[in-house]
Write an enzyme that holds these catalytic residues in place. Structure first.
Site, mmCIF file in Angstrom:
data_model
loop_
_atom_site.group_PDB
_atom_site.id
_atom_site.type_symbol
_atom_site.label_atom_id
_atom_site.label_comp_id
_atom_site.label_asym_id
_atom_site.label_seq_id
_atom_site.Cartn_x
_atom_site.Cartn_y
_atom_site.Cartn_z
ATOM 1 N N LYS A 78 0.843 -1.195 0.000
ATOM 2 C CA LYS A 78 0.000 0.000 0.000
ATOM 3 C C LYS A 78 0.878 1.245 0.000
ATOM 4 O O LYS A 78 1.907 1.289 0.694
ATOM 5 C CB LYS A 78 -0.908 -0.016 1.237
ATOM 6 C CG LYS A 78 -1.987 1.072 1.226
ATOM 7 C CD LYS A 78 -2.846 1.021 2.490
ATOM 8 C CE LYS A 78 -4.000 2.015 2.420
ATOM 9 N NZ LYS A 78 -4.835 2.013 3.649
ATOM 10 N N SER A 158 -9.812 2.075 2.559
ATOM 11 C CA SER A 158 -8.894 2.751 1.679
ATOM 12 C C SER A 158 -7.856 1.846 1.006
ATOM 13 O O SER A 158 -7.248 2.252 0.024
ATOM 14 C CB SER A 158 -8.143 3.822 2.472
ATOM 15 O OG SER A 158 -7.324 3.216 3.453
ATOM 16 N N SER A 182 -10.334 0.002 6.783
ATOM 17 C CA SER A 182 -9.667 0.131 5.486
ATOM 18 C C SER A 182 -8.978 -1.132 4.979
ATOM 19 O O SER A 182 -8.556 -1.173 3.830
ATOM 20 C CB SER A 182 -8.631 1.259 5.537
ATOM 21 O OG SER A 182 -9.265 2.506 5.396
#
Lengths: 493, 483
Positions: A78, A158, A182
């Site tokens: 990420k 996210s 997330s």
């Protein structure tokens, strides 16, 4: 397309150690898959050369019989994780061109365990979002489609790029971070496993901060076993993070005994929301039946503060974010838009660098911390947070884990809910309380909605009892027998 | 208590001081970067100090120890649980956009500092709190025509903010408070107290009121960097407020700056920056918890502090409170004095240290640490005075030579032939020569003009280059003159 991209971490580990294929072959297959996945916009940066170099090093280790836990396993990272010398933007224009001179603790531990970096995964800007529509560099597409409907869907957020990459077989696994859901919500939307460990289990050092008291890194994988393996490599006390817990890391994989007989599984009745789709309700009931069939005992429990958790979260998280994001001022790194004065430079830089959702949350956060509002908002929210944690504490007097849906819906189309932030925030209703209490939670793909989209169930555990969470999750995984695959498979079908 | 006489009556000044004391520590408060003063710009900066993404603070245990020691040194409560908060504001030399400080729960609570006043009395000034916080960096506006440069060497350095109660009543008291605080900090080794280098800075809160009336509206004078300026700033500010009030005006609560060149205070320009600091607990740091036993152990390890040392000097060496106060102001002076006094006449030792040594050091612009004469060296000289090897008068000459050459007392006495003459034969022959040369004066003396005795002493001293033992000389001279 290669069968190598279909493997789980556990399977790849066996294949590598059994010399069925090399780490380089595994990396090459995934590098190709990452390229093939470009239509999903799941990656912000691809690092094929680094991947091959790391794979070669892994092969040497494998040859010497010195393979480590994640040896040769290709991962998506990420973009919230700082990676030394590799573009790290947190999905924001304000970090345009930023290449950190340091490596986050979690990624450093993964590399030290032999893992291979494929690239940086797209995400909601500064991890603020549940849809990956707020990415500065374009939305991520979910590789799944509704049956008979070709409209692109959101992967959740996210950690949407991570989830899409793993679901589309572009990476065997990915790192995510979870502040209010997330990791778990995009895992649910993309039909993969996503685990948020206990707050303090993984170091936050080198992870771009969103809300420091809630942020936690975790694995996103295609099996519960993989989550156990990968979490073991990510976790551990870090003296560089004062909030990281000085507790030993157990062998999570060894906790997957398949035996949950006698465990008490709490079912919180406050999670039966009005208007929740019946199929989610039904899936939840199936989950209860599965654990019961495996010898556990479902118990109805109550988390009375649940309805206050989401509002409290949307005060605490923006408050911390408003302060955490003050450092993006154009002075030392990233974007700078000049101005006639220092204040003008700040205004120009931050107006150009931050997207609408980030600006909204910075404003909310600034407001709730302001003189005259602090007591009514921030302080009250902190009190609610304490009560939420107390709810869980009381529940865990009566049960060992909780079982809930992960999200109140399946993936929605890009553009839906866009003009209604409150509806968007409701995505996190089942996940946010877990962050407020700092507990471990996992989302396991448990079935498909009528329109063919994956749905996840969430298992929540006591602080630092990831082992039990994983064990129960594996039972659900096995019982659900989830084998459906998304419409788009970068790594081939 | 000083009073300002206005045209409409007396006014009382009320002063509270906020002192920022830089903690002596090799590393910064949260980053581990070095803290050396005067290094090249931006060479003592870690990514944490520069607030790079994902960087986290970790408390420096040594700085905590220093703060606790300081708290104990000012007789304060130590809070076993304290909390770090973020003070949010934007400025180019504040990299994170917030300063990590302590707001509602400081590490040190109420304490007190004893002032030694000019009349020999003492007065206790209350300390409200002491908390730990980070320093900001430095903006350099003079390096470029349109740009400001930023030096982050200082960013993240540990400061102790020490806040007094509004107990001070005059500029003199404020000066005495700062001197005493600085003395305690130096004894403890927790702050070097160097105001020129900025390691001790002072904000002054000043208000005036009719004696006994409730507190007036205060003004804060920011960042004054010497004790003299603090006193000047307070004097000026108090008079300004009195004049304003007597003209029927009102004091506006504001932040002011001291203009050292003009000796006045003036309002800070940028009023638009009326900050709302949005304090909240720093989520990157857990509450700081101290072990009571650790605090106890620190307490036991504290050095003897100025007040205790002064009391001991008065008791042990029979010094006056004034002399004792002067000697204990600096630990090095006190140690020096004690080394000289050990096994000798303490009053004589004190005299030599305070008069001759301090005088010489003042002339040379040196501190006690830089003294060319060691305590052992001065002790040797005092011994020579006490055993009569050198007269008190010539000893001063010897001391001056010691300062100048760095040579030992005995060596110089020998080298320069300054040894006191105690041989009665030598003195007698000098007397005989003087009396022979001054026949008429001898006659006058014998006729009753007895005050000429001093004249003869002078003449004999002159003849012996001052080396004659004065007591012996007096005795022999008296005998000779008596005929």
């Amino acid at each position: 397309m290669s069968a190598l991209t279909q493997l789980t971490i556990a399977e790849a580990r066996a294949g590598l150690r059994g010399r069925q294929f090399s780490a380089r072959e595994l990396a090459e297959a995934h590098i190709a898959a990452v390229a093939a996945a470009r239509p999903l916009n799941a990656f912000l940066a691809e690092t094929p050369e680094r991947a091959l170099a790391m794979a070669d090093a892994a092969d040497q280790r494998l040859q010497r019989g010195e393979a480590r836990a994640m040896e040769g396993i290709p991962l998506a990272i990420k973009d919230l994780f700082c990676t030394e010398g590799v573009l790290t933007t947190a999905g924001s224009r304000i970090l345009d061109g930023f290449k950190p001179p340091y490596e986050s603790t979690v990624t450093a531990k993964l590399w030290a365990a032999g893992a291979v970096m494929l690239g940086k995964a797209n995400m909601d800007e500064f991890a603020m979002g549940s849809s990956n529509v707020t990415c500065a560099h374009g939305a991520v597409e979910n590789p799944w489609r509704r049956r008979g409907d070709n409209r692109p869907l959101v992967p959740g957020g996210s950690s949407g790029g991570s989830a899409a990459a793993v679901a589309a077989r572009a990476a065997i696994a990915a790192t995510g971070t979870d502040t209010g859901g997330s990791i778990r919500q995009p895992a649910s939307f993309c039909g993969i496993v996503g685990m948020k460990p206990t707050y303090g289990r993984c170091s936050r050092w080198g992870i771009v901060a969103f809300a420091s008291s809630l942020d936690q890194a975790g694995p996103m994988t295609r099996s519960v076993r993989d989550a156990a393996i990968m979490l073991g490599a990510m976790a551990g006390h870090d003296p560089k993070d004062s909030t990281s817990a000085p507790v030993p890391v157990p062998d999570f994989e060894a906790a997957l005994t398949g035996d949950i007989r006698g465990l008490k599984i709490g079912v919180p009745h406050e999670y039966r929301l009005d208007g929740m789709p019946a199929e989610i309700e039904a899936l939840w009931q199936r989950g209860i039946d599965w654990v019961k069939a495996a010898g556990a005992e479902p118990v109805e429990i109550s988390l009375p503060m649940t309805k206050y958790a989401l509002p409290a979260y949307y005060i605490i998280a923006p408050a911390e974010a408003s302060s955490n994001l003050a450092r993006y001022d154009g002075v030392r790194f990233g974007l700078r838009v000049p101005g006639g004065s220092l204040d003008e430079m700040y205004e120009n830089t931050r107006a150009a660098g931050f997207g609408a959702e980030v600006r909204r949350r910075v404003l909310i956060g600034t407001y709730v911390l302001s003189a005259g509002y602090y007591d009514a908002y921030y302080l009250k929210a902190q009190q609610v947070r304490t009560l939420v944690a107390r709810d869980f504490g009381a529940a865990f007097q009566r049960c060992d884990v909780l079982l809930t849906p992960t999200a109140p819906s399946a993936a929605f189309a890009i553009g839906e809910k866009q003009d209604d932030p409150i509806a968007m925030y409701l995505n996190d209703v089942f996940t946010v309380p877990v962050n407020l209490a700092g507990l471990p939670g996992i989302s396991v793909p448990a079935g498909l909605a009528a329109d063919g989209l994956p749905l996840g169930l969430q298992v929540i555990g006591r602080a630092f009892d990831e082992a039990t969470v994983l064990r129960v999750a594996e039972i659900i995984e096995t019982a659900a027998g989830f084998t459906a695959k998304p419409a788009f498979l970068a790594g081939g079908g | 208590m000083a009073v300002i006489r206005g045209s409409s009556g007396d006014w009382e000044v009320v002063i509270g001081l906020e002192v920022h004391a830089q903690v002596i520590s090799k590393a910064k408060l949260f980053s581990g970067a070095a803290t050396d003063f005067g290094a090249e710009p931006n060479t003592q900066v870690s990514p944490i100090d520069a607030a790079f993404p994902g960087m986290l603070p970790v408390i420096n245990r040594y700085c905590v120890e220093q703060a606790v020691k300081t708290g104990l040194g000012i007789n304060a409560e130590i809070n076993l649980v304290s909390v770090f908060d973020r003070k949010n504001y934007f400025y180019a030399d504040l990299p994170a956009g917030y300063q990590i400080s302590q707001y509602t729960r400081p590490i040190v609570g109420k304490g007190k500092i004893r002032l030694d006043l000019a009349d020999g009395s003492t007065r206790d000034i209350g300390i409200t709190r002491l908390h730990l916080e980070q320093d900001a960096g430095k903006s350099l506006h003079d390096q470029h025509a349109t740009l400001t440069y930023v030096d982050l060497n200082r960013a993240g350095v540990a400061l102790m903010e020490i806040v007094s109660e509004p107990d001070l009543r005059s500029a003199e008291e404020a000066g005495a408070y700062l001197r005493k605080l600085r003395s305690i900090l130096r004894y403890l080794g927790t702050c070097d107290g160097n105001m020129e280098e900025g390691s001790l800075r002072c904000d002054c809160n000043v208000s005036v009121r009719r004696p006994g009336a409730p507190l007036g509206t205060r003004c804060e004078i920011k960042n004054v960097n010497s004790i003299r300026y603090v006193m000047q700033a307070i004097e000026h500010e108090a008079r300004r407020q009195v004049e304003l009030l007597e003209e029927g005006g009102a004091v506006e609560q504001e932040t002011r700056l001291f203009d050292a060149g003009k000796g006045i205070t003036r309002p800070m320009r940028s009023k638009e920056h009326a900050h709302d600091y949005r304090y909240f607990p720093d989520p990157d740091l857990l509450p700081l918890r101290l072990d009571a036993n650790w605090v106890e152990a620190l307490k036991r390890s504290l050095p003897e502090l100025p007040d205790a040392k002064k009391a001991r000097f008065i008791e042990q060496y029979r010094l006056s409170p004034d002399d004792a106060g002067v000697l204990v102001a600096e630990q090095a002076s006190a140690d020096y004095f004690e080394a000289v006094a050990r096994g000798r006449d303490a009053k004589l030792a004190a005299n030599w240290v305070m008069v001759e040594l301090y005088g010489a050091l003042n002339r040379l612009g040196l501190g006690i640490e830089g003294s060319p004469v060691s305590a052992a060296g001065l002790g040797e000289l005092v011994d020579l005075v006490i055993d009569g090897t050198v007269s008190g008068r010539l000893a001063k000459e010897v001391f001056a030579a010691m300062i100048e050459t760095g040579k030992g007392a005995a060596f110089l006495v020998e080298e320069r032939g300054l040894k006191q003459v105690t041989d009665s034969g030598a003195i007698e022959s000098a007397i005989a020569a003087v009396l022979a040369a001054q026949g008429d004066k001898v006659a006058e003396y014998r006729a009753g003009k007895e005050k000429l005795f001093g004249f003869f002493v002078g003449q004999v001293m002159k003849a012996t280059q001052g080396k004659a033992n004065p007591a012996l000389l007096n005795e022999l001279l008296r005998k000779k003159l008596a005929g």
